[in-house]
Enzyme design. Structure first.
Site, mmCIF file in Angstrom:
data_model
loop_
_atom_site.group_PDB
_atom_site.id
_atom_site.type_symbol
_atom_site.label_atom_id
_atom_site.label_comp_id
_atom_site.label_asym_id
_atom_site.label_seq_id
_atom_site.Cartn_x
_atom_site.Cartn_y
_atom_site.Cartn_z
ATOM 1 N N ARG A 166 0.830 -1.224 0.000
ATOM 2 C CA ARG A 166 0.000 0.000 0.000
ATOM 3 C C ARG A 166 0.861 1.270 0.000
ATOM 4 N NH1 ARG A 166 -2.909 -3.678 -0.977
ATOM 5 N NH2 ARG A 166 -4.901 -4.170 -0.006
ATOM 6 N N SER A 236 -11.129 -1.151 2.825
ATOM 7 C CA SER A 236 -10.351 -1.328 4.065
ATOM 8 C C SER A 236 -10.044 0.038 4.657
ATOM 9 C CB SER A 236 -9.022 -2.029 3.774
ATOM 10 O OG SER A 236 -9.267 -3.209 3.078
ATOM 11 N N GLU A 332 -5.879 3.727 6.090
ATOM 12 C CA GLU A 332 -5.469 3.520 4.688
ATOM 13 C C GLU A 332 -5.894 4.651 3.741
ATOM 14 O OE1 GLU A 332 -5.823 -0.481 2.727
ATOM 15 O OE2 GLU A 332 -6.796 0.690 1.172
HETATM 16 C C1 LIG Z 1 -15.501 -1.271 -1.609
HETATM 17 C C2 LIG Z 1 -14.033 -0.937 -1.784
HETATM 18 C C3 LIG Z 1 -13.120 -1.977 -1.938
HETATM 19 C C4 LIG Z 1 -11.759 -1.691 -2.096
HETATM 20 N N1 LIG Z 1 -10.906 -2.749 -2.252
HETATM 21 C C5 LIG Z 1 -9.571 -2.504 -2.409
HETATM 22 C C6 LIG Z 1 -8.671 -3.604 -2.563
HETATM 23 O O1 LIG Z 1 -9.045 -4.776 -2.585
HETATM 24 N N2 LIG Z 1 -7.356 -3.302 -2.714
HETATM 25 C C7 LIG Z 1 -6.890 -2.020 -2.728
HETATM 26 O O2 LIG Z 1 -5.672 -1.834 -2.880
HETATM 27 N N3 LIG Z 1 -7.731 -0.964 -2.585
HETATM 28 C C8 LIG Z 1 -9.054 -1.176 -2.428
HETATM 29 N N4 LIG Z 1 -9.920 -0.126 -2.273
HETATM 30 C C9 LIG Z 1 -9.390 1.252 -2.271
HETATM 31 C C10 LIG Z 1 -9.513 1.968 -3.636
HETATM 32 O O3 LIG Z 1 -10.411 1.311 -4.477
HETATM 33 C C11 LIG Z 1 -8.157 2.072 -4.360
HETATM 34 O O4 LIG Z 1 -7.213 2.705 -3.539
HETATM 35 C C12 LIG Z 1 -8.257 2.836 -5.673
HETATM 36 O O5 LIG Z 1 -7.044 2.748 -6.384
HETATM 37 C C13 LIG Z 1 -8.629 4.314 -5.474
HETATM 38 O O6 LIG Z 1 -8.908 4.855 -6.754
HETATM 39 P P1 LIG Z 1 -9.695 6.227 -6.902
HETATM 40 O O7 LIG Z 1 -9.658 6.604 -8.339
HETATM 41 O O8 LIG Z 1 -11.040 6.099 -6.282
HETATM 42 O O9 LIG Z 1 -8.751 7.187 -6.068
HETATM 43 P P2 LIG Z 1 -9.169 8.437 -5.155
HETATM 44 O O10 LIG Z 1 -9.832 7.918 -3.932
HETATM 45 O O11 LIG Z 1 -9.875 9.453 -5.958
HETATM 46 O O12 LIG Z 1 -7.724 8.997 -4.777
HETATM 47 C C14 LIG Z 1 -6.857 8.250 -3.953
HETATM 48 C C15 LIG Z 1 -5.517 9.006 -3.868
HETATM 49 O O13 LIG Z 1 -4.902 9.024 -5.142
HETATM 50 C C16 LIG Z 1 -4.667 10.365 -5.573
HETATM 51 N N5 LIG Z 1 -4.895 10.372 -7.025
HETATM 52 C C17 LIG Z 1 -6.048 10.110 -7.682
HETATM 53 N N6 LIG Z 1 -5.844 10.155 -9.012
HETATM 54 C C18 LIG Z 1 -4.533 10.440 -9.199
HETATM 55 C C19 LIG Z 1 -3.709 10.625 -10.348
HETATM 56 N N7 LIG Z 1 -4.176 10.500 -11.592
HETATM 57 N N8 LIG Z 1 -2.393 10.924 -10.151
HETATM 58 C C20 LIG Z 1 -1.868 11.040 -8.913
HETATM 59 N N9 LIG Z 1 -2.599 10.880 -7.778
HETATM 60 C C21 LIG Z 1 -3.918 10.583 -7.933
HETATM 61 C C22 LIG Z 1 -5.664 11.217 -4.803
HETATM 62 O O14 LIG Z 1 -5.202 12.550 -4.673
HETATM 63 C C23 LIG Z 1 -5.680 10.470 -3.475
HETATM 64 O O15 LIG Z 1 -4.561 10.830 -2.689
HETATM 65 C C24 LIG Z 1 -11.306 -0.352 -2.112
HETATM 66 C C25 LIG Z 1 -12.223 0.686 -1.969
HETATM 67 C C26 LIG Z 1 -13.581 0.397 -1.816
HETATM 68 C C27 LIG Z 1 -14.557 1.517 -1.679
#
Ligand SMILES: Cc1cc2nc3c(=O)[nH]c(=O)nc-3n(C[C@H](O)[C@H](O)[C@H](O)COP(=O)(O)OP(=O)(O)OC[C@H]3O[C@@H](n4cnc5c(N)ncnc54)[C@H](O)[C@@H]3O)c2cc1C
Length: 336
Positions: A166, A236, A332
């Site tokens: 992570r 998580s 996280e």
């Molecule tokens: C139901 C559920 C299940 C999940 N399961 C998992 C799992 O199994 N494994 C896991 O690892 N994660 C999991 N996650 C967490 C999440 O899905 C991941 O971390 C995912 O990659 C976040 O993507 P996002 O586009 O929603 O990012 P956001 O939440 O929009 O952003 C997350 C971070 O990334 C930054 N960011 C966003 N886009 C960019 C970009 N283009 N360049 C640089 N920085 C950027 C943001 O500023 C922020 O700091 C889960 C979440 C949920 C809700």
């Protein structure tokens, strides 16, 4: 004057899966690299702070975000043959799960265990997304980034991304300095199943396709995790803690059933959900928030709450775990 393609005073409550009340002073969703560069230039001229938001599935949003929220909407992707493999070039705005299903639909291997992880491809390297024994780092070749300060583009190899559990360079050295614009992923044409995690192997028959694996992962996840569309959550809420081998041994003497996973660097990963469950908190409700009744690692929002209240609940849970096991839990999702 606000540029035509910027929105002002935008409600971000529907743009984060925890549905925390939040709004942005300005919001834009550039669809090309040129448009992204223009946004950054304009934000600098106006001296506006910049925040990046993908699918909002791993963030804790404050009530108000001053400045410009940039939602990269680069949604192109294409494939390039490379020896035995294919390289997928994927824009930051592509939906991660849609990409996984498109590649397994073509019979390709590499992403199947990462099905149903919400969010955008651009955010995937930030915390090196992982599930069912596979991490993004296992398939990532390179990342294209744009520097926020001057809009120039650069490439980072997977090694330069400094991936860990992570963790990545995007949470440390490059935090607040770049926007990820494109990923290059190496996908295999030949079967390469990773089925050692949980009961994946038992659920699958002989010689499953990558599509079979992805569908099974989706089923398992749906049984265990709440769908954010039905019950607001960010997956998580705590990282699985890493402890020293010595601390793990002491804990195992007291709790022989404690799940534990030895790491290559000598530390031991514990299951944060199990620790929370042992404190009797699974299903516990704290005002507008609660610990999910099936998965203690997930905090859910029933509505009407805000970030300070959620952080107070998280602190209370972490304090109970610390008091009982002496283990520190770390949040996280990212606090924007
Ligand atoms: C139901 C559920 C299940 C999940 N399961 C998992 C799992 O199994 N494994 C896991 O690892 N994660 C999991 N996650 C967490 C999440 O899905 C991941 O971390 C995912 O990659 C976040 O993507 P996002 O586009 O929603 O990012 P956001 O939440 O929009 O952003 C997350 C971070 O990334 C930054 N960011 C966003 N886009 C960019 C970009 N283009 N360049 C640089 N920085 C950027 C943001 O500023 C922020 O700091 C889960 C979440 C949920 C809700």
């Amino acid at each position: 004057m606000t540029p035509r393609n910027w929105l002002s005073e935008v409600d971000l409550s529907p743009a984060n899966t925890l549905q925390l009340p939040s709004s942005a002073e300005y919001f834009c969703a550039p669809v090309t690299l040129k448009a992204l560069q223009d946004c950054l230039r304009r934000a600098h001229q106006e001296m506006l702070p910049i925040q990046l938001l993908g699918g909002g599935s791993n963030v804790l949003l404050p009530e108000y975000l001053a400045g410009l929220v940039v939602h990269p909407a680069l949604t192109q992707w294409w494939m390039e043959p490379r020896g035995d493999s294919l390289l997928a070039h994927v824009g930051a705005g592509v939906n991660w799960h849609a990409l996984v299903m498109a590649t397994v639909g073509k019979g390709l291997w590499g992403l199947e265990n990462l099905a149903l992880i919400p969010g955008s491809c651009g955010a995937a390297p930030v915390q090196n997304i992982g599930a069912y024994g596979v991490e993004l780092a296992d398939v990532l070749e390179a990342v294209e980034v744009m520097y926020l300060a001057d809009g120039h583009l650069a490439w980072l190899s997977a090694e330069e991304c400094a991936f860990g559990y992570r963790e990545s360079i995007f949470k440390s050295e490059l935090l607040g300095k770049v926007v990820i614009t494109r990923l290059v992923l190496r996908l295999k044409r030949h079967a390469a199943p990773v089925l050692g995690y949980g009961d994946l192997a038992q659920r699958l028959g002989e010689s499953p396709s990558s599509l079979d694996v992805a569908n099974t992962v989706c089923r398992v996840r749906s049984e265990k995790l709440p769908d954010p569309a039905q019950l607001a959550n960010a997956g998580s809420f705590f990282k699985n803690p890493l402890v020293s081998a010595e601390q793990a041994r002491v804990l195992l003497d007291a709790y022989p059933a404690m799940p534990h996973f030895a790491q290559q660097n000598g530390t031991v990963k514990l299951a944060a959900g199990w620790l929370i469950d042992q404190c009797g908190l699974k299903g516990a409700r704290f005002g507008a928030f609660g610990v999910h009744h099936r998965q203690a690692l997930v905090l859910v929002h029933f509505g009407g709450g805000n970030r300070p209240e959620l952080l107070a609940v998280a602190e209370q849970i972490a304090a109970e775990v610390k008091a009982r096991f002496g283990v520190l839990l770390e949040i996280e999702p990212r606090l924007l």
